[in-house]
Design an enzyme around this catalytic site. Structure first.
Site, PDB file in Angstrom:
ATOM      1  N   GLN A  82      38.440  53.502  64.273  1.00  0.00           N
ATOM      2  CA  GLN A  82      39.570  52.905  63.562  1.00  0.00           C
ATOM      3  C   GLN A  82      40.515  53.974  63.004  1.00  0.00           C
ATOM      4  O   GLN A  82      41.246  53.729  62.045  1.00  0.00           O
ATOM      5  CB  GLN A  82      39.078  52.005  62.427  1.00  0.00           C
ATOM      6  CG  GLN A  82      38.307  50.789  62.912  1.00  0.00           C
ATOM      7  CD  GLN A  82      38.002  49.807  61.805  1.00  0.00           C
ATOM      8  OE1 GLN A  82      38.891  49.125  61.278  1.00  0.00           O
ATOM      9  NE2 GLN A  82      36.740  49.713  61.424  1.00  0.00           N
ATOM     10  N   ASP A 121      35.614  57.426  51.032  1.00  0.00           N
ATOM     11  CA  ASP A 121      35.807  56.245  51.868  1.00  0.00           C
ATOM     12  C   ASP A 121      36.882  56.530  52.912  1.00  0.00           C
ATOM     13  O   ASP A 121      37.760  57.381  52.708  1.00  0.00           O
ATOM     14  CB  ASP A 121      36.225  55.070  50.973  1.00  0.00           C
ATOM     15  CG  ASP A 121      36.166  53.736  51.705  1.00  0.00           C
ATOM     16  OD1 ASP A 121      35.592  53.684  52.810  1.00  0.00           O
ATOM     17  OD2 ASP A 121      36.699  52.755  51.160  1.00  0.00           O
ATOM     18  N   GLU A 122      36.838  55.829  54.030  1.00  0.00           N
ATOM     19  CA  GLU A 122      37.839  55.953  55.110  1.00  0.00           C
ATOM     20  C   GLU A 122      38.020  57.414  55.531  1.00  0.00           C
ATOM     21  O   GLU A 122      39.136  57.924  55.662  1.00  0.00           O
ATOM     22  CB  GLU A 122      39.194  55.368  54.650  1.00  0.00           C
ATOM     23  CG  GLU A 122      39.133  53.915  54.208  1.00  0.00           C
ATOM     24  CD  GLU A 122      38.987  52.935  55.356  1.00  0.00           C
ATOM     25  OE1 GLU A 122      38.800  53.373  56.497  1.00  0.00           O
ATOM     26  OE2 GLU A 122      39.055  51.722  55.102  1.00  0.00           O
ATOM     27  N   ARG A 175      39.985  42.188  63.916  1.00  0.00           N
ATOM     28  CA  ARG A 175      40.487  41.453  62.745  1.00  0.00           C
ATOM     29  C   ARG A 175      40.096  39.977  62.827  1.00  0.00           C
ATOM     30  O   ARG A 175      40.166  39.255  61.835  1.00  0.00           O
ATOM     31  CB  ARG A 175      42.026  41.529  62.654  1.00  0.00           C
ATOM     32  CG  ARG A 175      42.661  42.910  62.494  1.00  0.00           C
ATOM     33  CD  ARG A 175      42.020  43.742  61.412  1.00  0.00           C
ATOM     34  NE  ARG A 175      40.961  44.570  61.974  1.00  0.00           N
ATOM     35  CZ  ARG A 175      40.041  45.189  61.251  1.00  0.00           C
ATOM     36  NH1 ARG A 175      40.011  45.037  59.944  1.00  0.00           N
ATOM     37  NH2 ARG A 175      39.112  45.928  61.836  1.00  0.00           N
ATOM     38  N   LYS A 194      30.920  47.931  54.834  1.00  0.00           N
ATOM     39  CA  LYS A 194      31.153  49.299  54.388  1.00  0.00           C
ATOM     40  C   LYS A 194      31.297  49.404  52.875  1.00  0.00           C
ATOM     41  O   LYS A 194      30.653  50.248  52.237  1.00  0.00           O
ATOM     42  CB  LYS A 194      32.422  49.836  55.071  1.00  0.00           C
ATOM     43  CG  LYS A 194      32.975  51.119  54.487  1.00  0.00           C
ATOM     44  CD  LYS A 194      34.234  51.534  55.201  1.00  0.00           C
ATOM     45  CE  LYS A 194      35.386  50.605  54.909  1.00  0.00           C
ATOM     46  NZ  LYS A 194      35.961  50.827  53.573  1.00  0.00           N
ATOM     47  N   THR A 195      32.127  48.557  52.297  1.00  0.00           N
ATOM     48  CA  THR A 195      32.377  48.646  50.854  1.00  0.00           C
ATOM     49  C   THR A 195      31.108  48.361  50.065  1.00  0.00           C
ATOM     50  O   THR A 195      30.835  49.018  49.049  1.00  0.00           O
ATOM     51  CB  THR A 195      33.489  47.659  50.446  1.00  0.00           C
ATOM     52  OG1 THR A 195      34.663  47.926  51.208  1.00  0.00           O
ATOM     53  CG2 THR A 195      33.805  47.787  48.964  1.00  0.00           C
TER      54      THR A 195
END
Length: 758
Positions: free
Chosen positions: A274, A243-244, A620, A56-57
């Site tokens: 998420q 973002d997010e 994770r 994503k980043t």
């Protein structure tokens, strides 16, 4: 102050179509097909559904670089919004390295930072000066306290921090005082909270200040009152990225929508699977309705995962597929092999901590770095058993997102009370709790007490005792101190009469400390109460109060700051955005995970958020993930029979490996309860009867009674132990039914299979 639009060359008319790239597009190399699609989708609204570990980043930063490299905008015409300052810094650094030049003048930062920057330029329009002060949380509380007194609100029932939290939640929803309905404020602060909110806002304006909620709320007010200002920013920000996006609240959502209505070149990156922060205002609906808000939007799904093994991804995907409120995607990887997700049943929480601790130690012995292992719990109180076990093993650990168990504020407060009970001359402990909860003992009174203690070289408690017979302190404070001294004398008298865990319950109850947190409406209050109850449970493992206090002192000294390689302990909420080689996920039981409070308060929405939390936990892990649940768990001093979480049942059978401890499930292979019989493990045969925790009764004849062979040759007068009722002596025997006089619970009738000889 210089207008931000003066930075632009008004004669410059940026082209609406891409020009030739300034440099070769080597920065696009290495992107997979869907990542590149997301980067190159510049025009119009774009939603990038970025699954866990899908890069994503990288997509977000490369997209920013691509817009600059294509000559589609100047840096100050880009708006990129993040949730943390760290993410904003990382974004700037990555984009700078991609374009191989410093990027100046652009708008990259958190919602609050960008909001504050806009307000500085237009402060007068919302009744402030450009140099307005931004209040922190303590400033807000002090200001609200003034108006609690003005409106004669009971600050014990409605503490200032509770009111501040309520006001902040309204601001997160974009609600000014005139937009809050009377029904919402009817049961808060004796129905006077709306008046307090108005007065608070007026006072902020008078002192030229804003709190964090205002930084967006006042921006919304600015844009509504002065549409020409909004239009200028819409024209300036040719491209908006966030973002997010799944974590945005209502105010952030409205702010973004207003700014993006110019060119509609908005790109939101997020993962609906998420979204786990509803308790702090996040609205998963913001991302779910993106295509409705921006008709014709392009949706790009990033599904190739670069983090986890196929079995972990398949298990997580199979679990989250049970949610109905999602846009849908399936993670996959080109990796091969990898272990299945281990699902392990244990007898109780203590054994769970022992097994996980031993496995951590074994992995470390094989060269596995400790800092690449994590234990992720649903509730903070679960950490204590793992901390105790790791300390016993000598394995260094860190608690991420908060202090270690015995370092938590509420635990330190409770232990301070117990220290004063055990040692009246403990001045540090006495100072900590003398006015906690608030007893009206002011600084002037404490100065008198300290003065006498210093002059006569005696402890504070002895100084208080002497001052009670004088007029050195005012009558009200003297009466309060007399009552407190009497309480401590009574509690010391109980030390030789009642078990120390029971004494702790008495102290916390009669001191008003538990009631203080019960009355608090602060979001963290329920967790603090849980931790206090867990501390009382921990005390039962020690023979005396002194032994427990000594243990706590040794635990507090255990931290070795020089050791960097440590196991990570944290809550599932705190784990978002992190990744580890091996992840342990304990406590997957109904009532604990999904948490009963989430189910009660949120219904179906609460259940789906809990499932998203489980998905976050699984994703994770890179190479190893282990889920565990206990057949019995001691919660707040009471043993409860536990049933596996419905999430265990929802894990795809092909991607998990069931392991049973102590033969708990041996008799049920093939029955559908952890076995491979008809219907497999993935059904819901036992789900309906485990929705609610219940105590074991004489009518219980399910699998729990078969865990071990029952002792049948008990005798009257024999001392035994029951997991729920504790220690007692048998008074009557009637076949398999025993009547037992328990030390704490009184006389109970139980089955012989549920007690053990001591």
């Amino acid at each position: 102050m210089q207008d931000p639009f003066d930075l632009m060359d008004p004669s410059e008319d940026l082209p609406s179509t891409p020009t030739a790239p300034v440099r070769p597009a080597g920065y696009l190399d290495g992107l997979n097909e869907t990542q590149r699609e997301a980067v190159e989708a510049i025009d119009g609204p774009v939603l990038v559904l970025a699954g866990a570990g899908t890069g994503k980043t990288r997509v977000l930063t490369t997209r920013l670089a691509h817009i600059l490299m294509q000559g589609r905008a100047q840096p100050w015409q880009l708006l990129a919004v993040t949730f943390t300052n760290k993410a904003a810094r990382e974004m700037k650094e990555r984009v700078g390295s991609l374009v191989r030049a410093p990027v100046e003048g652009w708008w990259v930062g958190t919602f609050h930072a960008i909001g504050a920057r806009i307000l500085r330029y237009h402060a007068e329009a919302v009744g402030l000066n450009p140099n307005f002060t931004i209040l922190d949380a303590d400033d807000q509380v002090r200001l609200v306290k003034q108006y609690i007194d003005v409106h004669e609100i009971d600050d014990k029932r409605f503490p200032a921090r509770t009111i501040v939290g309520t006001i902040q939640r309204w601001k997160d929803r974009g609600l000014t005082p005139d937009k809050v309905t009377l029904n919402e404020g009817a049961d808060l602060a004796e129905g006077r909270i709306l008046n307090l909110y108005r007065d608070y806002q007026e006072r902020l304006q008078q002192v030229n200040a804003a709190d964090f909620g205002d930084l967006l709320l006042l921006c919304l007010e600015l844009f509504q009152k002065q549409p020409e200002v909004l239009q200028k920013y819409q024209q300036q920000f040719r491209f908006v990225m966030v973002d997010e996006y799944q974590d945005t609240n209502v105010a952030q959502y409205l702010w973004l929508r207003m700014l993006a209505q110019g060119h509609k070149n908005i790109c939101c990156v997020g993962d609906d699977d998420q979204s786990i922060y509803s308790w702090r205002g996040a609205e998963v609906g913001n991302i779910l309705r993106f295509e409705e808000d921006f008709p014709g939007a392009k949706v790009v799904r990033l599904e190739r995962n670069y983090r986890s093994t196929p079995h972990i991804l398949a298990a997580a995907s199979g679990l989250i597929a049970h949610n109905e409120g999602r846009l849908g995607k399936t993670l996959w990887t080109e990796e091969n092999g990898g272990d299945r997700v281990r699902v392990r049943g244990v007898w109780d929480g203590e054994e769970e901590a022992r097994i996980i601790g031993d496995e951590i130690e074994a992995l470390h012995g094989k060269g596995h770095a400790l800092n690449q292992m994590a234990v992720l719990v649903r509730a903070g109180f679960q950490m204590r058993e793992f901390e105790e076990r790791l300390i016993t093993l000598g394995v260094p650990y860190r608690v991420i997102g908060g202090p270690r168990f015995y370092e938590r504020q509420e635990i330190r407060d409770a232990i301070a009370y117990l220290r004063v009970v055990a040692q009246p001359d403990d001045d540090l402990a006495f100072e900590r709790i003398v006015n906690l909860p608030k007893r009206g003992i002011g600084d002037a009174t404490l100065q008198v007490v300290h003065g006498l203690a210093r002059s006569e070289r005696i402890s504070l408690t002895r100084a208080v005792a002497k001052l009670l017979d004088t007029d050195e302190i005012r009558p009200a404070a003297r009466k309060t101190l007399a009552d407190l001294s009497e309480d401590f004398s009574r509690w010391r008298g109980l030390m030789a009469m009642v078990p120390h865990a029971e004494l702790a319950e008495t102290v916390l109850d009669e001191s008003g400390y538990m009631m203080m947190w019960k009355a608090s409406k602060a979001p963290e209050a329920p967790g603090r109460l849980d931790n206090l109850k867990e501390m009382v449970v921990a005390m039962e493992d020690f023979d005396t109060l002194a032994a427990f206090l000594e243990h706590v002192s040794l635990v507090m000294e255990n931290e070795d700051s020089m050791v960097q390689d440590k196991v990570n302990l944290m809550t599932l909420h705190g784990a978002k955005g992190l990744e580890f080689e091996s992840v342990f996920l304990p406590g997957w039981e109904e009532g604990l995970f999904p948490h009963q409070r989430a189910l009660d308060d949120g219904g179906t929405g609460g259940l789906e958020e809990e499932r998203r939390l489980a998905y976050v936990g699984l994703t994770r892990a890179r190479h190893r993930a282990q889920v565990s649940f206990a057949a019995n768990r001691r919660i707040y001093g009471n043993w409860q029979s536990a049933t596996p979480s419905r999430f265990v049942d929802e894990l795809p059978q092909d991607n998990i490996e069931m392991e049973s401890a102590q033969g708990i499930y041996d008799r049920h292979i093939g029955s559908g309860f952890g076995g491979q019989g008809e219907g497999g493990f993935g059904g819901s045969r036992w789900q309906p009867r485990r929705r609610k925790q219940r105590a074991v009764t004489l009518e219980d004849t399910d699998w729990r009674t078969e865990v071990r062979e029952a002792k049948t040759d008990f005798s009257e007068g024999e001392r035994v132990f029951h997991m729920k009722f504790g220690y007692g002596r048998i008074t009557t025997i009637d076949g398999e039914k025993l009547e037992i006089d328990f030390e704490k619970a009184g006389t109970k009738k139980v089955m012989s299979s549920f007690v053990e000889p001591t």
